[in-house]
Write a protein that holds these residues in place. Structure first.
Motif, short mmCIF file in Angstrom:
data_model
loop_
_atom_site.label_atom_id
_atom_site.label_comp_id
_atom_site.label_asym_id
_atom_site.label_seq_id
_atom_site.Cartn_x
_atom_site.Cartn_y
_atom_site.Cartn_z
N PRO A 182 3.82 15.88 -11.67
CA PRO A 182 2.82 16.55 -10.84
C PRO A 182 1.48 16.68 -11.31
O PRO A 182 1.38 16.46 -12.63
CB PRO A 182 3.10 18.22 -10.58
CG PRO A 182 4.08 18.48 -11.84
CD PRO A 182 4.82 17.30 -12.06
N ILE A 184 -3.23 16.59 -10.56
CA ILE A 184 -4.26 17.18 -9.76
C ILE A 184 -4.93 16.13 -9.19
O ILE A 184 -5.13 14.74 -9.61
CB ILE A 184 -4.97 18.07 -10.40
CG1 ILE A 184 -5.41 17.51 -11.66
CG2 ILE A 184 -4.43 19.44 -10.46
CD1 ILE A 184 -6.82 18.34 -12.32
N PRO A 249 -3.34 20.45 -6.09
CA PRO A 249 -2.26 19.87 -6.88
C PRO A 249 -1.50 18.56 -6.06
O PRO A 249 -1.66 18.76 -4.93
CB PRO A 249 -1.11 20.85 -6.85
CG PRO A 249 -1.79 22.00 -5.77
CD PRO A 249 -3.06 21.71 -5.69
N ILE A 251 1.49 16.87 -5.88
CA ILE A 251 3.04 17.11 -6.32
C ILE A 251 3.97 15.89 -5.60
O ILE A 251 3.70 15.69 -4.50
CB ILE A 251 3.58 18.39 -5.96
CG1 ILE A 251 3.04 19.34 -6.62
CG2 ILE A 251 5.22 18.42 -6.32
CD1 ILE A 251 3.45 20.91 -6.20
#
Lengths: 400, 376
Positions: A182, A184, A249, A251
């Motif tokens: 993950p 950002i 985020p 992901i």
């Protein structure tokens, strides 16, 4: 301090004798042999050079670096800067250089951390820890790096596909497409925070230097942690907050046959990095162990007798002395990581060697291609040794 | 007085059982504090788990041989059915001769095997200190000639085998050993040159050493494989293996030169000055006084450098020469055996490990022995 008096007679230069044209004159012999050796080496080089020029003419191979501006037409899977096959060879090589640096820099940092941990662990009083690290060091150093790279790559390729990817934690996927993490969504605020953090590092370092100088002058210790907290944590956070505190985020998720989003470590990069780090860590561990063992036990005991705390003993007494032994061989390990990253070509990671190799195959200009590879590595090697020599001189024992 | 004569001292009490013997050892080395105990237990648990897992994979679930299908090709479906839960050692049983000898003619492979044994014997003889004499050079020349005769053939009723057919472990040994045999004299000359007072010779040697040490071995190998043909006059052609060998010699020469230079530098200056005072010429001084002492000092780092080159010969894979690692990688290209790389790499790694481990433990022992005599 008593100064040894220098005998003024020893300062007198030796008498100058005129060169006699005789075989018994050492200088004449010296000049003769130099002329012979330089002549032989020079004529070999001239012979090779004339052969090369002739061969290039016969085979109609173009010379010069004009090809750098032509369209490369070679696809590159991963790149730090924007790149498409329609870009020039120059840009393709630049991408390769950045890929090399990406592996080398991350590899140096990780190998230093892992190697230090294993080196210290080898000296542990705990038998299991000491033996395990010893076995690790012995095994990893006795296997060729290329074999290890191929092994990790084969292991990664043996992993299940994206649909059956290993999923040890939320947003982390390990499959034969590589490692997905993950991340950002990067925005201006994050760049600002990073910039402030780097500025904070410099500021903390400057402040610490000043505090230390004052402590040496009057003996009072001055804490540094509050400045560090302010410049390393508070300021970057404030900068990030000032620009609206963006946090989205990113992901990774399985869509169709592959993953979308997130940070990707390709199998090639991952295998290369893992191989380089694990291999070099074995060597660094030995260097660190030797460095710590080189500090005499009396230094620990003397420092403890002065009433210093264990942390201070390590930081102010032992480490500075150990570093003097550690830094020179460490330099050659850093150079080794950089040079060994060229093995990327064996597992298909597109570093500078791989791209220059493709370039020379496409253009047929072997000499220029290899000259580029050598030039790049020479400049990287020289910069690393220059930096490490500077650092080594800084921490070297100051002798009167 | 008489009292003292009849006095029998009470025997010393044995230390508590918790401090000596196996229990004491376990207490001090494994459970000296609660953090240490926790780490010990965790690590022991992991080690046992991994070892059991590896045994499961490599021994209990492994398949050791596979039947041939109707077409006479190996049928690896039973291996595929394991889906990674067990090793397929059948690939080694099927391919071990290919990995060891490459494409060397099948019925002549005893010659390659014999050459490997000669190499190993040569290493063992060189390792024994009682052979550290000038005659060792003759032994090397003899052994290397013997290996050449064995591999090429064409003499003594042996069939001729061209170099292109050579492969496997013997190539690795040839590249490393011949590399050392030729790089070593070169490195001595370069090391002496680098310490020479003659500026032109010193500059040449410094340039050579720093240039070679600044670039990766791959670039030198690439140079040998693509640039070398351009350097030579038309019609003159050098075999690929020989080109790689030359590249390795030139590369190793620079690294060995630095090791030898280290030995020359640690030698006390008095030795140089004493030789000068005796009125010896430069070559007599070097040959009789300096080198015999300096080379003895650098034997352990020399062995370590040699281990490095032994491993680095595997890089010839990139220019397509059939050494041990290339043979291993090629063995699994065949569709039936694709995907069994782990088994092959473990085996190849084991062979490399045996050689390197033997050499590195030898160098450690030697270092200890040499230090002992120096400390006296």
């Amino acid at each position: 301090m008593s100064q040894t008096t220098i005998d003024p007679r020893s300062l007198r230069p030796p008498p100058k004798r005129p060169i006699r044209l005789s075989w018994s004159d050492e200088r004449v012999r010296g000049i003769f042999w130099q002329v012979v050796v330089v002549g032989i080496v020079g004529s070999i080089i001239w012979w090779l050079y004339s052969n090369t020029v002739h061969n290039l003419e016969v085979r109609r191979i173009a010379t010069g670096f004009g090809f750098l501006n032509r369209e490369a037409g070679l696809p590159i899977a991963e790149s730090l800067i924007e790149y498409s096959p329609t870009n020039s060879y120059l840009r393709a090589l630049l991408v390769g250089l950045l890929n090399t640096l990406k592996v080398a820099v991350v590899g140096i940092i990780l190998a230093t951390i892992l190697g230090t941990i294993i080196g210290v662990a080898r000296l542990s009083r705990n038998w299991v820890i000491a033996k395990l690290s010893a076995v690790y060091v012995e095994v990893i150093r006795d296997l060729p790096l290329l074999l290890q790279l191929l092994f990790w790559y084969a292991l990664l390729q043996g992993l299940p596909g994206p649909r059956q990817a290993l999923h040890p934690a939320e947003g982390v996927f390990l499959s034969n497409r590589g490692l997905k993490l993950p991340w950002i969504e990067w925005q201006g605020a994050h760049s600002l925070a990073l910039l402030l953090f780097v500025a904070g590092l410099v500021a903390t370092w400057l402040y610490r230097r000043q505090a230390l100088a004052k402590q040496i002058a009057d003996g009072n210790p001055r804490p540094v942690w509050h400045v560090a907290l302010l410049t390393l944590v508070a300021l970057p956070l404030a900068g990030w907050y000032a620009l609206g505190a963006p946090f989205t985020p990113d992901i990774p998720a399985l869509r169709g046959f592959n993953f979308q989003g997130g940070l990707t470590l390709s199998p090639e990069y991952f295998a290369l990095l893992a191989g380089l780090v694990l291999y070099t860590a074995g060597f660094i561990a030995e260097i660190v162990r030797a460095g710590i063992q080189a500090v005499p036990k009396g230094q620990w005991e003397a420092a403890q007798a002065l009433g210093l705390r264990p942390g201070t003993v390590l930081k102010q007494i032992v480490l500075p002395q150990a570093l003097r032994v550690i830094v020179p061989p460490m330099t050659s390990q850093y150079l080794n990581i950089t040079k060994n990253s060229s093995l990327a070509v064996a597992i298909g990671y597109q570093d500078i060697v791989s791209i220059a190799n493709t370039t020379l195959n496409q253009t047929g200009q072997a000499i220029e291609g290899i000259a580029i590879i050598m030039l790049v590595y020479l400049s990287i090697s020289l910069s690393i040794s220059f930096f490490m020599n500077w650092y080594n001189a800084r921490i070297a024992l100051v002798e009167r | 007085m008489s009292d003292a004569a009849t006095h029998t001292p009470t025997p010393a009490r044995t230390p508590p059982i918790t401090l000596v013997g196996p229990i004491g050892w376990v207490r001090t080395n494994l459970f000296s504090g609660w953090v240490s105990s926790l780490v010990s237990l965790l690590l022991l648990f992991l080690v046992v788990k991994w070892v059991l897992g590896f045994l499961d994979w490599g021994v209990f679930n492994a398949i050791w041989s596979v039947p041939n299908d109707a077409a006479g090709r190996p049928d690896t479906s039973s291996c595929r059915a394991l889906a990674g839960t067990g090793a397929c050692w059948a690939v080694i049983g099927e391919k071990h001769r290919f990995i060891l000898f490459g494409t060397y003619p099948y019925e002549e492979q005893w010659r390659a095997l014999l050459a490997i044994l000669v190499f190993i014997a040569l290493f063992i003889v060189s390792a024994m200190r009682r052979f550290w004499r000038k005659e060792l050079a003759l032994i090397w020349i003899g052994a290397l000639t013997l290996i050449g005769v064995l591999m090429w053939g064409g003499l003594l009723g042996l069939a001729y085998v061209p170099q292109e057919r050579w492969g496997g472990l013997v190539i690795t040994l040839i590249l490393a050993t011949f590399g050392l045999a030729f790089a070593f004299p070169l490195s001595i000359l370069v090391a002496l040159g680098r310490r020479s007072k003659l500026p032109a010779i010193k500059a040449l040697c410094v340039l050579y050493v720093e240039l070679v040490r600044g670039v990766p071995l791959i670039s030198v190998l690439f140079m040998a494989s693509v640039m070398f043909p351009l350097f030579l006059p038309e019609g003159m052609n050098i075999d690929k293996l020989l080109r790689a060998q030359i590249a390795i010699i030139l590369f190793a020469g620079a690294y060995l030169a630095e090791v030898v230079r280290g030995g020359l530098q640690t030698l006390p200056r008095g030795q140089y000055e004493a030789a000068d005072a005796l009125g010896l010429s430069y070559w007599k001084k070097t040959g009789f006084i300096i080198l015999p002492q300096a080379l003895r000092l650098v034997i352990p780092p020399l062995v370590n450098t040699f281990i490095g080159f032994f491993k680095d010969t595997s890089l010839v894979l990139i220019i397509g020469i059939f050494d041990l690692l290339t043979a291993g990688k090629t063995a699994i290209i065949e569709p039936a055996w694709q995907g069994f790389g782990i088994e092959v790499y473990l085996t190849v790694g084991f062979i490399y490990f045996c050689f390197c481990f033997a050499m590195s433990s030898y160098s450690q022992r030697l270092e200890a022995e040499l230090n002992q005599s120096r400390g006296r």
